[in-house]
Design an enzyme around this catalytic site. Structure first.
Site, PDB file in Angstrom:
ATOM      1  N   VAL A  33     -23.993  32.247  10.857  1.00  0.00           N
ATOM      2  CA  VAL A  33     -25.023  33.285  10.758  1.00  0.00           C
ATOM      3  C   VAL A  33     -25.530  33.548  12.169  1.00  0.00           C
ATOM      4  O   VAL A  33     -25.761  32.617  12.942  1.00  0.00           O
ATOM      5  CB  VAL A  33     -26.177  32.843   9.839  1.00  0.00           C
ATOM      6  CG1 VAL A  33     -27.243  33.929   9.749  1.00  0.00           C
ATOM      7  CG2 VAL A  33     -25.648  32.502   8.451  1.00  0.00           C
ATOM      8  N   GLU A  74     -19.849  26.872  10.222  1.00  0.00           N
ATOM      9  CA  GLU A  74     -18.663  27.170  11.016  1.00  0.00           C
ATOM     10  C   GLU A  74     -18.943  27.133  12.518  1.00  0.00           C
ATOM     11  O   GLU A  74     -18.034  26.949  13.321  1.00  0.00           O
ATOM     12  CB  GLU A  74     -18.121  28.549  10.625  1.00  0.00           C
ATOM     13  CG  GLU A  74     -16.765  28.872  11.190  1.00  0.00           C
ATOM     14  CD  GLU A  74     -16.230  30.202  10.691  1.00  0.00           C
ATOM     15  OE1 GLU A  74     -15.007  30.322  10.546  1.00  0.00           O
ATOM     16  OE2 GLU A  74     -17.039  31.130  10.448  1.00  0.00           O
ATOM     17  N   GLY A 111     -29.221  30.013   9.024  1.00  0.00           N
ATOM     18  CA  GLY A 111     -27.913  29.382   8.900  1.00  0.00           C
ATOM     19  C   GLY A 111     -27.935  28.273   7.864  1.00  0.00           C
ATOM     20  O   GLY A 111     -27.032  28.155   7.029  1.00  0.00           O
ATOM     21  N   HIS A 112     -28.990  27.462   7.896  1.00  0.00           N
ATOM     22  CA  HIS A 112     -29.145  26.408   6.892  1.00  0.00           C
ATOM     23  C   HIS A 112     -29.345  27.019   5.506  1.00  0.00           C
ATOM     24  O   HIS A 112     -28.867  26.487   4.498  1.00  0.00           O
ATOM     25  CB  HIS A 112     -30.340  25.514   7.235  1.00  0.00           C
ATOM     26  CG  HIS A 112     -30.181  24.746   8.505  1.00  0.00           C
ATOM     27  ND1 HIS A 112     -30.903  25.024   9.640  1.00  0.00           N
ATOM     28  CD2 HIS A 112     -29.366  23.708   8.833  1.00  0.00           C
ATOM     29  CE1 HIS A 112     -30.558  24.190  10.603  1.00  0.00           C
ATOM     30  NE2 HIS A 112     -29.626  23.384  10.141  1.00  0.00           N
TER      31      HIS A 112
END
EC number: 6.3.2.1
Length: 280
Positions: free
Chosen positions: A180, A153, A42-43
């Site tokens: 993600v 998000e 995600g990062h």
């Protein structure tokens, strides 16, 4: 004097605020990705988006104590600095900012307070959390002056509040990147590492059920409250979880008016003493 710790990929160490300003003054198209470490895919999405849209990218790793309303959560938050730095090096990040608590909180906090309409969802259950988030990001933006900041998000309420606050005060634009997910549909989070195998599997099943609920609500918004009620009953009974909230909110203003409006389904729950949040 305000001291900083900035590690560049070349391992150049910058200790002074003036040195930081010199390092980034020619990079006005700077993208900023604030994190608390324990980096994951995600990062990576946030970083790659920043690299695509900005000349240089700065990633911060700072576990901010003021956004934890539970001291135990703060102490047990996953820490993997060595792995994180290796991960960032592979991603060819330009700057990595590693401040200490004293370096960030060298002056008294600004008086940031949420109004009554903002004390919903996570803000209702985590007193002082978003005030802590806004305070630390206020300090980061004041110091770094990035052109853009990128957030996930999954923490949509946080993004919503930060965007309104930062863009009203600074010239920094705040952008959101899509959530993600793991293969089982659970949103990627640093907290996932705290889940045991059973909880991880069950959280994935819960995510799928919530996604199905979102799709059903799209077809029949008039009965959405009843649909939420029944799913809450099912989840609490079958998965041994404690649900803090499961609500539909307007994505433009986070109000409960979702008729003929775009909306998200927001959830927060505890499973095996681990708090997870998500939205669909």
């Amino acid at each position: 004097m305000f001291y900083l710790l900035i590690f560049l990929l070349q391992m150049k160490l910058i200790k002074l605020k003036t040195d930081l300003i010199k390092a980034i003054e020619l990079d006005r198209r700077l993208g900023f990705v604030p994190t608390m470490g324990s980096l994951h895919e995600g990062h990576k999405t946030l970083i790659k988006t920043s690299q695509k849209n900005c000349k240089k990218t700065l990633v911060s790793i700072f576990i901010n104590p003021t956004q934890f309303n539970n001291k135990k959560d703060y102490k047990t938050y996953p820490k993997n600095l060595k792995q994180d730095l290796s991960y960032l090096k592979k991603l060819k990040v330009d700057y990595v900012y590693l401040p200490t608590i004293k370096q960030i909180y060298w002056k008294k906090n600004n008086e940031i307070k949420l109004n009554k309409s903002q004390k919903i969802l996570c803000a209702k259950f985590r007193k002082g959390h978003f005030e802590g988030v806004l305070n630390v990001l206020d300090r980061f933006i004041e110091l770094i002056s990035p052109q853009k900041m990128f957030m996930g998000e999954k923490d949509f309420q946080q993004f919503f509040l930060v965007k309104n606050y930062i863009e009203n005060k600074y010239n920094t634009k705040v952008h959101v990147c899509k959530t993600v997910r793991e293969k089982n549909k659970l949103a990627l989070s640093s907290r996932n590492s705290l889940l045991n195998k059973k909880s991880f599997i069950n959280s994935g099943i819960i995510a799928k059920k919530l996604l199905s609920l979102k799709n059903e609500i799209k077809k029949n918004k008039k009965n959405y409250k009843k649909m939420i009620f029944y799913l809450k009953e099912e989840l609490s009974k079958n998965f041994d979880i404690k649900i803090e909230y499961l609500e539909c909110r307007n994505t433009h203003n986070l109000s409960t008016n979702i008729m003929n409006k775009p909306f998200k389904l927001f959830v927060a729950y505890y499973i095996n003493n681990v708090r997870l949040i998500d939205n669909f």
